[in-house]
Design an enzyme around this catalytic site. Structure first.
Site, PDB file in Angstrom:
ATOM      1  N   LYS A  90       1.958  -6.319   4.694  1.00  0.00           N
ATOM      2  CA  LYS A  90       2.642  -5.809   4.153  1.00  0.00           C
ATOM      3  C   LYS A  90       4.022  -5.120   5.570  1.00  0.00           C
ATOM      4  CE  LYS A  90       4.544  -0.147   3.758  1.00  0.00           C
ATOM      5  NZ  LYS A  90       3.988   0.259   4.832  1.00  0.00           N
ATOM      6  N   HIS A 111     -11.738   4.225  -5.181  1.00  0.00           N
ATOM      7  CA  HIS A 111     -10.226   3.542  -6.310  1.00  0.00           C
ATOM      8  C   HIS A 111      -9.071   4.184  -6.446  1.00  0.00           C
ATOM      9  CE1 HIS A 111     -14.120   2.256  -9.123  1.00  0.00           C
ATOM     10  NE2 HIS A 111     -13.811   1.929  -7.887  1.00  0.00           N
TER      11      HIS A 111
END
Length: 922
Positions: free
Chosen positions: A581, A131
């Site tokens: 990105k 996570h």
């Protein structure tokens, strides 16, 4: 932000649910004396300046809870709307699900028999990652789940008014607990804690969802006019498996040690065996058929005798348990034949305890025998309703729960090999800098040699030692328990063929090779991960060199034979985060599409199936988007071998925390892959003019995006105009935000890059550059612009890119964006860069309006409504965060570390609350 779970929402129903939840929360706050805060929470009286509250942190927490209540209400209303539509209009009324898929396949000419023949070859494997972008504590998530279930409970019309009031009181108790619980993580979660969270889904959620998924396929199958009897056999269902990266992904993650990997493999096996034991035990408790009324088949009697003898004393006890009930006795013996749960403290070199089943396939054979014995006596309903679901559990989760992938960066592998060469007396210090030709020549020479580089007592460098210990852990587990629980060896930042061949040397070093056709073959698949735009463009050439290597040919042939496949299989992972990105959303999505097409052709020419593993994240910038549209936008033939896809960050809880949502989201994957795979088989791919137009758009959008990224002062602007420094100070996820700790854009992971821009409402990674590309297309090639505005705009890949950009544009708030920009200290670069971003935003919005032939606000009404409902609360949080950021940074500059540290919890709360409001981090 807008996920597949919430894409179709009944907002009137959502408002009713939200009003109920909000009123309960207000009552809780009144009981705590927070009257002013309670009255303000609907934001009807304008935006409250949160910094004027007596306790700012509590105000932010209240806002965060309200956003969660709104998300919950929308999720429930979406689920109820789907149920209503299916009831009123049938299973085919919902796009992307089984009913819709089967009707479409029938319309294009596929027969019931043809579809049925292909179903069992459908393969989907969601892979849960740790996570890195889940901003909420696990205990908070659990209370959200509890509250959601109470909301669903109220949907039942059987309750009396008094009973409904009792449910409402239960809601208030959960909300009081939430209010009394700290929301933020003061310490980074350990890998063990992240592993437990993933195991929760693999052990508690997905096994309970699997029967619901199968039932929904049967219902849609029948509704389509097909013979339901075809699906009585559980072997005819599509294959669903699960994977995990938690405890295996060590790319820039120093806390994933070989011991952590060992513990992860053991723990997942423990839970898998518990899961199988539980379902066999429950089945045995129900299968009370007496031989006085029906006779077992000779084959079953013979197998009972075999198992009784093979399991010894345990078998005698199991067989004696239920006299005259052979079906139950058979199940008791299956339970006795299960392998014992491994002890997490035992070492791999200990003698394995005896167990009859060495592989879950043996248990599946016995369950087939049990099913056949029931069919032989006419107990078809019992076979279908009781035995088939247990068969599916064992087929899906085996003795391993999910496959654990091992991922590491190619640069790390280079350093490790360099250290091995040096330890072996070879001149390997500069191996990472060798030319590709020299690297390939050396690796080919070494792979022909049987000698290892090292012996057990030899000292090597830290990277080499860590890598060898990890691979030895895999080898030990494989020898003892088999290969099923081990996924692939994934090489992130694959840039050359040598980056993949290096893995074979490490595998040879620790015994991960086996003999196949008299020579070495690697037992574990080696998988390239192509991430940047340049790497995607080079990927077909790299794959060609890798697939043509003799060791790869033998390894894929060995794995084909081992897994019973019709053709060799090569998995290829493609990364959405770093390509975005690196090149912006338009270039990223289209270069991924083009790369997949060429990679497929590379495999096709060699008779090798390509299984694509999509590294999608939790935001549009990192590959997220409605599941059915994502699948329909994939290249022709790219789902032939199935689909692997990561589920990351907050999307795991959003999509799978509640069983109704989990069923829906998994069905989107299963039905979507089946529909696309079969439809692609029915038609040939022909070149389209629109593809060349999107080539142009991708190139121009990349150029515009790179101009911004490379502009002077952009990195300073990013560090000052976004809360990146707070996000890097957060305790979200066990993995560091940078790969090596360098303060450079290249070293910064894509997750905090996206997260930071989203928090400040720039969201540039989801839209920047696309407006310039559209404008240039219209200005230089107006005919082409008209083509994509016309009939070709319905082409799924183009539509997917455009809709993702439009959704991202909807999240931008120019006013808030400007307020964050004022945090930038130098006026000249601040204004220059802000003006550039603002101009591109307006340009993108203008040209998307032209593309959709109407305003985005009308075309994407639900998306803009989603934002509007949250806007006042978000604005208050943004302004508080800006104020806190100014003061926190001033303290840091003045050396007032104690004061700065004291402010951090409030700042982290604002990050959490804004993420809850936008329903997205990175």
């Amino acid at each position: 932000m807008i996920t597949s779970t919430t894409s179709v929402v009944d907002y009137e129903k959502a408002k009713l649910d939200f009003d109920l939840l909000l009123e309960c929360f207000r009552e809780v706050l009144h009981n705590f004396g927070e009257k002013k805060l309670a009255e303000h929470l609907s934001w009807k009286d304008g935006t409250l300046a949160l910094n004027r509250l007596p306790n700012v942190g509590r105000g932010v927490q209240a806002y965060s809870i309200v956003f969660q209540l709104l998300n919950m209400a929308e999720e429930n209303s979406a689920a109820q709307l789907r149920r209503h539509l299916e009831t009123q209009e049938g299973t085919a009324s919902l796009s992307g699900l089984w009913g819709d898929a089967l009707i479409h396949l029938r319309k294009i000419g596929l027969t019931e028999t043809r579809i049925a023949e292909e179903l069992s070859d459908i393969f989907v494997e969601p892979v849960l990652t740790a996570h890195p972008t889940e901003a909420k504590r696990r205990t908070v998530l659990e209370q959200h789940r509890e509250l959601y279930l109470l909301l669903v409970k109220l949907e039942n019309q059987m309750w009396t008014p008094a009973e409904r009031e009792d449910i409402r009181k239960e809601m208030k108790v959960v909300l009081e607990r939430l209010w009394r619980t700290g929301e933020i993580l003061f310490e980074k979660p350990s890998v063990a804690a992240e592993r437990q969270n993933v195991i929760h889904y693999l052990y508690n959620i997905f096994p309970s969802v699997l029967p619901m998924l199968d039932k929904r396929l049967v219902q849609a199958w029948t509704s389509a006019g097909f013979d339901a009897g075809i699906l009585d056999d559980p072997r005819n269902f599509p294959r669903l498996c699960f994977g995990s990266w938690v405890g295996g992904d060590r790319d820039g993650h120093p806390f994933v040690t070989p011991e952590v990997t060992r513990q992860t493999l053991i723990e997942m096996r423990q839970y898998a065996l518990r899961l199988v034991h539980h379902h066999l035990f429950q089945l045995a408790s129900r299968l009370s058929l007496s031989e006085r009324f029906q006779s077992p088949t000779p084959a079953m009697i013979q197998r009972i005798e075999q198992l009784t003898e093979m399991t010894g004393e345990k078998g005698d006890t199991a067989a004696e348990k239920n006299p005259k009930e052979p079906w139950r006795q058979f199940l008791n013996l299956m339970i006795a034949a299960l392998p014992p749960e491994p002890d997490e403290h035992e070492s791999y070199d200990e003698t394995a305890p005896p167990g009859i089943y060495t592989h879950h396939g043996e248990l599946l054979s016995d369950l087939e025998l049990l099913r056949d014995a029931l069919l032989a006596i006419g107990a078809d309903n019992i076979a279908k309703t009781e035995v088939s679901p247990v068969y599916r559990i064992v087929q899906t989760f085996g003795f391993y729960l999910g496959k654990l992938d091992i991922r590491q960066n190619s640069r790390f592998h280079d350093l490790a090999l360099s250290q091995l060469m040096t330890a072996a007396g070879l001149n390997g210090g500069d191996f990472p800098d060798w030319s590709e030709e020299k690297r390939i020549a050396f690796l080919n020479s070494e792979l022909l040699s049987p000698r290892p580089f090292t012996h057990p007592d030899m000292t090597v460098g830290s990277e080499a030692a860590t890598l060898l210990r990890c691979y030895r852990t895999l080898g030990d587990h494989l020898k003892r328990y088999g290969q099923d629980g081990i996924g692939s060896l994934i090489v992130s930042m694959t840039r050359n063929v040598s980056d993949l061949l290096v893995i074979y040397l490490f595998a040879r070093e620790v015994g991960l090779m086996t003999t196949y056709e008299g020579k070495d073959a690697c037992m574990v698949p080696v998988v390239p991960l192509f991430e940047t735009i340049d790497d995607l463009k080079k990927s077909p050439e790299i794959l060609r060199g890798f697939l043509d290597h003799p060791l790869t040919i033998r390894s894929t042939a060995y794995q084909q034979e081992k897994n019973g496949r019709k053709k060799p299989l090569q998995q290829v992972m493609v990364g959405y985060s770093d390509s975005n990105k690196d090149g912006g959303i338009g270039a990223s999505l289209w270069n991924l599409y083009r790369a997949e097409e060429q990679l497929l052709e590379t495999g096709r020419k060699r008779g090798v199936d390509i299984l694509f593993f999509h590294g999608r994240g939790g935001s549009i910038s990192r590959g997220a988007g409605p599941t059915h549209r994502f699948i329909r936008a994939q290249p022709h033939g790219s789902l032939e071998a199935g689909l692997r896809v990561t589920e990351q960050g907050e999307t795991i809880a959003q999509k799978y925390a509640n069983r109704i949502s989990a069923t829906y989201n998994l069905e989107l994957f299963m039905a979507g892959v089946a529909e696309a795979r079969l439809a692609h088989r029915e038609s040939r791919k022909s070149p389209l003019e629109v593809e060349q137009i999107i080539d142009f758009l991708a190139e121009e959008s990349n150029r515009a995006y790179r101009e911004l990224i490379d502009t002077e002062g952009l990195l300073d602007f990013f560090h000052q105009a976004t809360p990146i420094d707070i996000i890097e100070s957060s305790r979200i996820g066990s993995r560091p935000s940078r790969r090596s700790g360098k303060q450079s854009l290249d070293d910064l992971r894509a997750i905090p890059w996206v997260f930071s821009w989203n928090q400040a409402r720039f969201a540039i990674s989801g839209w920047y550059g696309f407006g310039t590309a559209l404008k240039k297309l219209r200005d230089t090639r107006p005919d082409a612009f008209d083509i994509i505005r016309g009939k070709d705009f319905s082409w799924a890949p183009l539509r997917y890119i455009a809709s993702n950009v439009a959704t991202s544009v909807a999240t931008v708030d120019p006013e808030i964006m400007q307020e964050y920009a004022l945090l930038v200290e130098q006026p000249e670069p601040r204004q220059r860069i802000l003006d550039t971003i603002t101009a591109e935003y307006l340009r993108t919005k203008q040209f998307l309006d032209l593309l959709y032939d109407g305003s985005l606000e009308e075309t994407f009404f639900n998306v803009f409504r989603f934002i509007r409902m949250r806007q006042d609360g978000l604005s208050a949080l943004h302004r508080l965060q800006i104020d806190l950021l100014k003061r926190w940074r001033d303290h840091k500059k003045s050396g007032k570390e104690k004061e700065a540290e004291a402010m951090l919890p409030e700042l982290l709360l604002t990050v959490n609350a804004i993420a809850s409001g936008l329903r997205s981090t990175g």
